[in-house]
Motif scaffolding. Structure first.
Motif, PDB file in Angstrom:
ATOM      1  N   ASP A 115     -37.774  46.060  10.466  1.00  0.00           N
ATOM      2  CA  ASP A 115     -36.606  46.077  11.344  1.00  0.00           C
ATOM      3  C   ASP A 115     -36.912  45.579  12.753  1.00  0.00           C
ATOM      4  O   ASP A 115     -36.000  45.458  13.574  1.00  0.00           O
ATOM      5  CB  ASP A 115     -36.020  47.495  11.414  1.00  0.00           C
ATOM      6  N   GLN A 116     -38.165  45.247  13.034  1.00  0.00           N
ATOM      7  CA  GLN A 116     -38.535  44.833  14.395  1.00  0.00           C
ATOM      8  C   GLN A 116     -39.277  43.507  14.463  1.00  0.00           C
ATOM      9  O   GLN A 116     -39.192  42.801  15.473  1.00  0.00           O
ATOM     10  CB  GLN A 116     -39.404  45.907  15.056  1.00  0.00           C
ATOM     11  N   ASP A 117     -40.025  43.161  13.436  1.00  0.00           N
ATOM     12  CA  ASP A 117     -40.952  42.034  13.529  1.00  0.00           C
ATOM     13  C   ASP A 117     -40.494  40.756  12.836  1.00  0.00           C
ATOM     14  O   ASP A 117     -41.281  39.810  12.724  1.00  0.00           O
ATOM     15  CB  ASP A 117     -42.321  42.456  12.976  1.00  0.00           C
ATOM     16  N   PHE A 118     -39.246  40.722  12.386  1.00  0.00           N
ATOM     17  CA  PHE A 118     -38.741  39.537  11.679  1.00  0.00           C
ATOM     18  C   PHE A 118     -37.343  39.162  12.163  1.00  0.00           C
ATOM     19  O   PHE A 118     -36.589  40.016  12.636  1.00  0.00           O
ATOM     20  CB  PHE A 118     -38.695  39.783  10.170  1.00  0.00           C
ATOM     21  N   THR A 119     -37.030  37.896  12.016  1.00  0.00           N
ATOM     22  CA  THR A 119     -35.687  37.388  12.297  1.00  0.00           C
ATOM     23  C   THR A 119     -35.072  36.893  10.987  1.00  0.00           C
ATOM     24  O   THR A 119     -35.573  35.919  10.405  1.00  0.00           O
ATOM     25  CB  THR A 119     -35.736  36.213  13.292  1.00  0.00           C
ATOM     26  N   PRO A 120     -34.017  37.528  10.481  1.00  0.00           N
ATOM     27  CA  PRO A 120     -33.364  37.024   9.270  1.00  0.00           C
ATOM     28  C   PRO A 120     -32.798  35.621   9.505  1.00  0.00           C
ATOM     29  O   PRO A 120     -32.210  35.350  10.554  1.00  0.00           O
ATOM     30  CB  PRO A 120     -32.242  38.040   9.025  1.00  0.00           C
ATOM     31  N   ILE A 121     -32.999  34.744   8.529  1.00  0.00           N
ATOM     32  CA  ILE A 121     -32.507  33.364   8.632  1.00  0.00           C
ATOM     33  C   ILE A 121     -31.379  33.112   7.641  1.00  0.00           C
ATOM     34  O   ILE A 121     -30.277  32.721   8.022  1.00  0.00           O
ATOM     35  CB  ILE A 121     -33.647  32.354   8.404  1.00  0.00           C
ATOM     36  N   ALA A 122     -31.639  33.326   6.355  1.00  0.00           N
ATOM     37  CA  ALA A 122     -30.604  33.066   5.352  1.00  0.00           C
ATOM     38  C   ALA A 122     -30.950  33.732   4.030  1.00  0.00           C
ATOM     39  O   ALA A 122     -32.119  33.788   3.642  1.00  0.00           O
ATOM     40  CB  ALA A 122     -30.442  31.564   5.128  1.00  0.00           C
ATOM     41  N   LYS A 123     -29.941  34.241   3.378  1.00  0.00           N
ATOM     42  CA  LYS A 123     -30.088  34.675   1.984  1.00  0.00           C
ATOM     43  C   LYS A 123     -30.074  33.431   1.115  1.00  0.00           C
ATOM     44  O   LYS A 123     -29.336  32.477   1.397  1.00  0.00           O
ATOM     45  CB  LYS A 123     -28.934  35.616   1.629  1.00  0.00           C
ATOM     46  N   VAL A 124     -30.870  33.419   0.063  1.00  0.00           N
ATOM     47  CA  VAL A 124     -30.997  32.219  -0.765  1.00  0.00           C
ATOM     48  C   VAL A 124     -30.493  32.436  -2.193  1.00  0.00           C
ATOM     49  O   VAL A 124     -29.767  31.605  -2.735  1.00  0.00           O
ATOM     50  CB  VAL A 124     -32.466  31.732  -0.787  1.00  0.00           C
ATOM     51  N   PHE A 125     -30.861  33.548  -2.826  1.00  0.00           N
ATOM     52  CA  PHE A 125     -30.482  33.734  -4.227  1.00  0.00           C
ATOM     53  C   PHE A 125     -30.316  35.201  -4.571  1.00  0.00           C
ATOM     54  O   PHE A 125     -30.786  36.095  -3.855  1.00  0.00           O
ATOM     55  CB  PHE A 125     -31.536  33.124  -5.167  1.00  0.00           C
ATOM     56  N   THR A 126     -29.648  35.439  -5.680  1.00  0.00           N
ATOM     57  CA  THR A 126     -29.634  36.753  -6.315  1.00  0.00           C
ATOM     58  C   THR A 126     -30.036  36.561  -7.776  1.00  0.00           C
ATOM     59  O   THR A 126     -29.821  35.492  -8.353  1.00  0.00           O
ATOM     60  CB  THR A 126     -28.243  37.422  -6.267  1.00  0.00           C
ATOM     61  N   GLN A 127     -30.612  37.600  -8.349  1.00  0.00           N
ATOM     62  CA  GLN A 127     -31.000  37.522  -9.752  1.00  0.00           C
ATOM     63  C   GLN A 127     -31.327  38.913 -10.295  1.00  0.00           C
ATOM     64  O   GLN A 127     -31.771  39.793  -9.539  1.00  0.00           O
ATOM     65  CB  GLN A 127     -32.176  36.557  -9.928  1.00  0.00           C
ATOM     66  N   PRO A 128     -31.111  39.133 -11.592  1.00  0.00           N
ATOM     67  CA  PRO A 128     -31.452  40.415 -12.204  1.00  0.00           C
ATOM     68  C   PRO A 128     -32.903  40.432 -12.668  1.00  0.00           C
ATOM     69  O   PRO A 128     -33.621  39.432 -12.552  1.00  0.00           O
ATOM     70  CB  PRO A 128     -30.513  40.469 -13.411  1.00  0.00           C
ATOM     71  N   ASN A 129     -33.307  41.575 -13.190  1.00  0.00           N
ATOM     72  CA  ASN A 129     -34.622  41.726 -13.818  1.00  0.00           C
ATOM     73  C   ASN A 129     -34.446  41.951 -15.314  1.00  0.00           C
ATOM     74  O   ASN A 129     -33.352  42.276 -15.786  1.00  0.00           O
ATOM     75  CB  ASN A 129     -35.368  42.923 -13.206  1.00  0.00           C
ATOM     76  N   LEU A 130     -35.524  41.789 -16.036  1.00  0.00           N
ATOM     77  CA  LEU A 130     -35.536  42.059 -17.478  1.00  0.00           C
ATOM     78  C   LEU A 130     -36.525  43.173 -17.791  1.00  0.00           C
ATOM     79  O   LEU A 130     -37.606  43.228 -17.193  1.00  0.00           O
ATOM     80  CB  LEU A 130     -35.945  40.803 -18.262  1.00  0.00           C
ATOM     81  N   VAL A 131     -36.145  44.046 -18.700  1.00  0.00           N
ATOM     82  CA  VAL A 131     -37.054  45.065 -19.224  1.00  0.00           C
ATOM     83  C   VAL A 131     -37.684  44.470 -20.475  1.00  0.00           C
ATOM     84  O   VAL A 131     -36.997  44.206 -21.469  1.00  0.00           O
ATOM     85  CB  VAL A 131     -36.317  46.373 -19.581  1.00  0.00           C
TER      86      VAL A 131
END
Length: 326
Positions: A115-131
């Motif tokens: 919450d202090q050491d980074f600057t958000p730039i852009a979200k790129v993708f979403t994806q699920p996981n597999l069991v």
């Protein structure tokens, strides 16, 4: 009458003085190659999607965007380098739910604060996981896996991409919700763990779709469920975790790009705008679809809000489960 040489000297001095008052014009960013640190090994969603975006950034902005893979320490090695970088836009890095938020929430000590050491730039993708399970394990469904693990305590080992990552936390939720005795084996990368899963050295893993799906289609890993709210058209026979009776495992992960703190707003805006243009390109969307990921456009503010929301959501889960990593 003033000699001409003195007039010339005075004119030059006046001109130089005037020029000295003018700020030098900076060339437009980027002026040189940009390094993108990927805190994962080649082959997974973080690496594959970042490479697509990097190639397009280079084409559109006229400078190379060079991928440098730095896996390890549940993603902290790569993120540490981003946090230490000069805030000039020439070193940025990927971040995702697994290694940026969940790993930070479970770690006792990190060399940075998300919450202090980074600057958000852009979200790129979403994806699920597999069991997924090794094909030699005599189970064909999530309920059969749970029953087998209960009947064979201590005989199942499960892999993850590192202590405290979301893949570790999800499997811990499976373990805790069903009272299972299974053993955690952390790996540096998803492909390395999946290789051992296919070979039967471990028996279970929850992994990102991009990395595991080719192994499932090849028959080297058996998928029991997907962690999204809906089934994937790439694997239509694989039920959702809710359909399999384990809705508590639902998680749609995401990945994006961040820079060090105090990254100039003009650079952030330029990168965010260009990345959103890239992600809106039908050709890029098709590339992401083939990876089992969805290209997602968001403003810097929306991406920042997502980071805060998931920090609160998964922080609650981790605290209730008392999941920590030394």
């Amino acid at each position: 009458m003033i000699p001409s040489t003195k007039l010339q000297t005075a004119a030059i001095a006046l001109l130089l003085g005037g020029l000295g008052a003018v700020q030098p014009v900076r060339a437009e960013y980027p002026e040189k190659p940009v390094q993108i640190i990927v805190n994962a090994a080649p082959g997974g969603a973080a690496d594959a999607t970042t490479r697509v975006v990097a190639a397009e950034l280079a084409r559109r902005l006229g400078q190379p965007f060079i991928i440098l893979n730095k896996p390890g320490a549940a993603g902290a090695l790569g993120l540490s380098e981003v946090a230490r970088a000069a805030p000039d836009g020439y070193v940025i890095g990927n971040n995702n739910l697994a290694t940026f938020i969940v790993a930070a929430l479970t770690a006792r000590h990190l060399p940075y604060r998300i919450d202090q050491d980074f600057t958000p730039i852009a979200k790129v993708f979403t994806q699920p996981n597999l069991v997924g399970v090794t094909p030699t394990l005599p189970v064909k469904s999530l309920s059969e896996l749970i029953a087998y693990a209960k009947a064979n305590p201590g005989k199942i080992s499960y892999g993850s991409t590192g202590q405290g990552t979301s893949l570790h936390v999800l499997t811990e939720l499976l373990r805790m919700n069903n009272g299972l005795e299974i053993t955690h084996v952390p790996y540096k990368s998803a492909p390395a763990a999946e290789q051992d899963l296919a070979a039967g050295h471990i028996q279970l893993m929850i992994s990102n779709f991009t990395s595991m799906e080719p192994q499932v289609k090849a028959g080297r890993i058996r998928a029991l469920a997907i962690t999204s709210p809906t089934r994937s058209p790439e694997l239509p026979d694989v039920p959702t975790v809710a359909q399999a009776g384990a809705a508590y495992l639902e998680m749609v992960t995401w990945g994006g790009l961040v820079g060090p703190r105090n990254l100039p707003p003009a650079i952030v805006k330029k990168l965010n705008t260009t990345i959103n243009q890239i992600l809106s390109d039908p050709k890029v969307k098709k590339q992401f679809d083939a990876l089992g990921s969805e290209a997602t456009v968001s403003s810097v503010e929306e991406f920042s809000a997502l980071i805060k929301a998931d920090t609160a959501k998964w922080g609650d889960v981790i605290r209730k489960g008392n999941i920590t990593v030394d």
